[in-house]
Structures are given as C-alpha cells and as structure tokens.
Write a protein that holds these residues in place. Sequence first.
Motif, PDB file in Angstrom:
ATOM      1  N   SER A  59     -10.599  35.499 -51.323  1.00 16.40           N
ATOM      2  CA  SER A  59      -9.545  36.321 -51.918  1.00 16.40           C
ATOM      3  C   SER A  59      -8.498  36.712 -50.890  1.00 16.40           C
ATOM      4  O   SER A  59      -7.302  36.798 -51.214  1.00 16.40           O
ATOM      5  CB  SER A  59     -10.156  37.580 -52.562  1.00 16.40           C
ATOM      6  OG  SER A  59     -10.885  37.238 -53.723  1.00 16.40           O
ATOM      7  N   PHE A  62      -6.178  33.848 -50.684  1.00 13.78           N
ATOM      8  CA  PHE A  62      -5.270  33.894 -51.833  1.00 13.78           C
ATOM      9  C   PHE A  62      -4.148  34.893 -51.589  1.00 13.78           C
ATOM     10  O   PHE A  62      -2.979  34.621 -51.869  1.00 13.78           O
ATOM     11  CB  PHE A  62      -6.060  34.292 -53.085  1.00 13.78           C
ATOM     12  CG  PHE A  62      -6.355  33.145 -54.016  1.00 13.78           C
ATOM     13  CD1 PHE A  62      -6.665  31.892 -53.531  1.00 13.78           C
ATOM     14  CD2 PHE A  62      -6.337  33.316 -55.390  1.00 13.78           C
ATOM     15  CE1 PHE A  62      -6.956  30.839 -54.370  1.00 13.78           C
ATOM     16  CE2 PHE A  62      -6.617  32.277 -56.253  1.00 13.78           C
ATOM     17  CZ  PHE A  62      -6.929  31.032 -55.739  1.00 13.78           C
ATOM     18  N   ARG A  98      -0.110  33.375 -59.734  1.00 13.62           N
ATOM     19  CA  ARG A  98      -1.520  33.665 -59.517  1.00 13.62           C
ATOM     20  C   ARG A  98      -2.034  34.656 -60.558  1.00 13.62           C
ATOM     21  O   ARG A  98      -1.260  35.391 -61.179  1.00 13.62           O
ATOM     22  CB  ARG A  98      -1.752  34.244 -58.131  1.00 13.62           C
ATOM     23  CG  ARG A  98      -1.220  35.662 -57.946  1.00 13.62           C
ATOM     24  CD  ARG A  98      -1.834  36.340 -56.715  1.00 13.62           C
ATOM     25  NE  ARG A  98      -3.260  36.555 -56.858  1.00 13.62           N
ATOM     26  CZ  ARG A  98      -4.032  37.017 -55.894  1.00 13.62           C
ATOM     27  NH1 ARG A  98      -3.526  37.302 -54.699  1.00 13.62           N
ATOM     28  NH2 ARG A  98      -5.319  37.209 -56.087  1.00 13.62           N
ATOM     29  N   GLN A 101      -8.672  38.741 -59.763  1.00 12.73           N
ATOM     30  CA  GLN A 101     -10.075  38.883 -60.161  1.00 12.73           C
ATOM     31  C   GLN A 101     -10.212  39.993 -61.195  1.00 12.73           C
ATOM     32  O   GLN A 101     -10.950  39.869 -62.166  1.00 12.73           O
ATOM     33  CB  GLN A 101     -10.929  39.194 -58.926  1.00 12.73           C
ATOM     34  CG  GLN A 101     -12.417  39.257 -59.209  1.00 12.73           C
ATOM     35  CD  GLN A 101     -13.214  39.429 -57.929  1.00 12.73           C
ATOM     36  OE1 GLN A 101     -12.693  39.353 -56.838  1.00 12.73           O
ATOM     37  NE2 GLN A 101     -14.502  39.674 -58.088  1.00 12.73           N
ATOM     38  N   ASP A 194      -7.924  33.566 -59.456  1.00  7.73           N
ATOM     39  CA  ASP A 194      -8.937  34.286 -58.692  1.00  7.73           C
ATOM     40  C   ASP A 194     -10.030  34.775 -59.635  1.00  7.73           C
ATOM     41  O   ASP A 194      -9.814  35.703 -60.414  1.00  7.73           O
ATOM     42  CB  ASP A 194      -8.297  35.466 -57.951  1.00  7.73           C
ATOM     43  CG  ASP A 194      -9.227  36.077 -56.901  1.00  7.73           C
ATOM     44  OD1 ASP A 194     -10.389  35.643 -56.810  1.00  7.73           O
ATOM     45  OD2 ASP A 194      -8.778  36.987 -56.190  1.00  7.73           O
TER      46      ASP A 194
END
Length: 271
Positions: A59, A62, A98, A101, A194
Amino acid sequence: MTPEGGSPEDADVPTGSTPLEVEGLRKTFGGIVAVDDVSFDVEAGTLTGLIGPNGAGKSTTFNLITGMLEPDAGTVRFNGEEITGLEPHEIANQGLARTFQIARELEEMTVLENMMLAPKGQIGESLWRSVMPITREAVREQETEQLDRVWEVLEFFEIDHLADEYAGNLSGGQRKLLEMARALLTDPDMLLLDEPFAGVNPSLEKRLLEHIHELREEGYTFLIVEHDMDLIMNNCERVIVMHQGRVLKDGTPAEIKESEEVIEAYLGGEV
C-alpha cells in the motif's frame, strides 16, 4: 459492454508498451524502511498482481505511485512522463486512477451525487458560467452528457438501482463497486486497485472480477494489491511479490509458484 465516453483506446498507449515504470522507490518513516529500492513496470492491457504479507510495503508503494506520499528516492513514469512528486489529482488527470482498501465515497451524498463528482474537466465549475449565457448552455449540455454516462457506468456495475441511496447505507461490496465506478468515470488508462475484494462476499467478488476482465479486454490496464493468493494466481498474467519493503520476485503465476525463494519467505513452504 464497456461504458462509453473515454477508454484506453482513445489514448496513444499501444498494447505491449509499459505505461507504468517504477524505478528505485524508497520511503522511510522515522527509522523504519517501508519501501526499499522498489522497481517494476506494468505492461499495457494486462492484469498485474502485487502481493506480499502485511507490512511488505504494497500500500505504501501504491501511495508513492499515486502521489499520496512523496518518495525519499526513486522515480515514477506514466505514459513516458515523470509523475514523481505530482499531486494526486494531477496524477489522476494524467490517466492513472486508483481505489482504496477502505472505500472513500461521500457517505452523506447519494450514489448518483457521488458519481457526478467524478468526471474531470467539468466546465460547470468555472466562474465564467455566471456571466456568459453561452457558457451556461455549454454547462447544461455537458451535464446532460455526463449524466447519461454516469447512468451507463452505474448499469455496467449493476448498481443503477442504488442511484438514490445514500452511499453511507451501502454494503462493503456495494461501496467497492461504487468506488470502481467512480474511478472509471475519470477516463483512466490504468487503474490501481488496493484490496478491491476485501470484505466482499463471493457473489460480489465474482461480479467484480467479471467487470475487471471485461474492462481489461477493452484495453484497460490494472495493477491489483490483493492478499488472496488463489485469486491473483488465477486471474493475473503477472505477479510481483514484495517482502520487507523490497521486490522479492517478479514473474508469471507459474514462475511464482515454482520459486523456492517465494515459498520460503512468503508462502510458508506451501503454495
């Protein structure tokens, strides 16, 4: 059918090229090295998985790529242009979108209202609309076009029946669908997802995968962070394994499964 109004086919990114190039990324937090000399690229029109245990740096990587964090060292190039250090919205405007999560929709707005905020280049935000009648007309035309496209994308992700529902009332899986739908409305060339399947029930997971594969067939490029090893191995053409902030292995699913280094360091001796 892929929603109209913008797709990778509109951009000059031929299949076989490498739109995303990451070189020597490094990020520390105090004395902790979270990402250490990470380098990889992603080929256009592919599904690439980024895996690793908790704390591997996925992460953070990312966040470095998408401008949420600034790297201590290294570069990120997208479609041949360096984007290192750009603001997240500037990177998104370049065509690199993007998801997160934990979905970041606006809970007190409806699904439709959340979607209408996503398209970029909305001329209705300009002050000129208040003084130029022709601009007001252009605003109305653009809003009509955008609304048509919003409905098309909602139908594509099968959440059009939730258009008037407040985003805060959606289930975890529905929020994932909404977030991916919003990302698609920015007309990206590539999507970084993600943990898109975290907290999603099996039926919604299947729907998400179907949508991802359909978009990939239309030319979209994906980089996916995911903990589910079977899901990545069965759906991605290429897998990047991170461990302790570094790239441990980069190859096809078959190569990853056969790697003693990966099995030893990450998979606990078993694939």
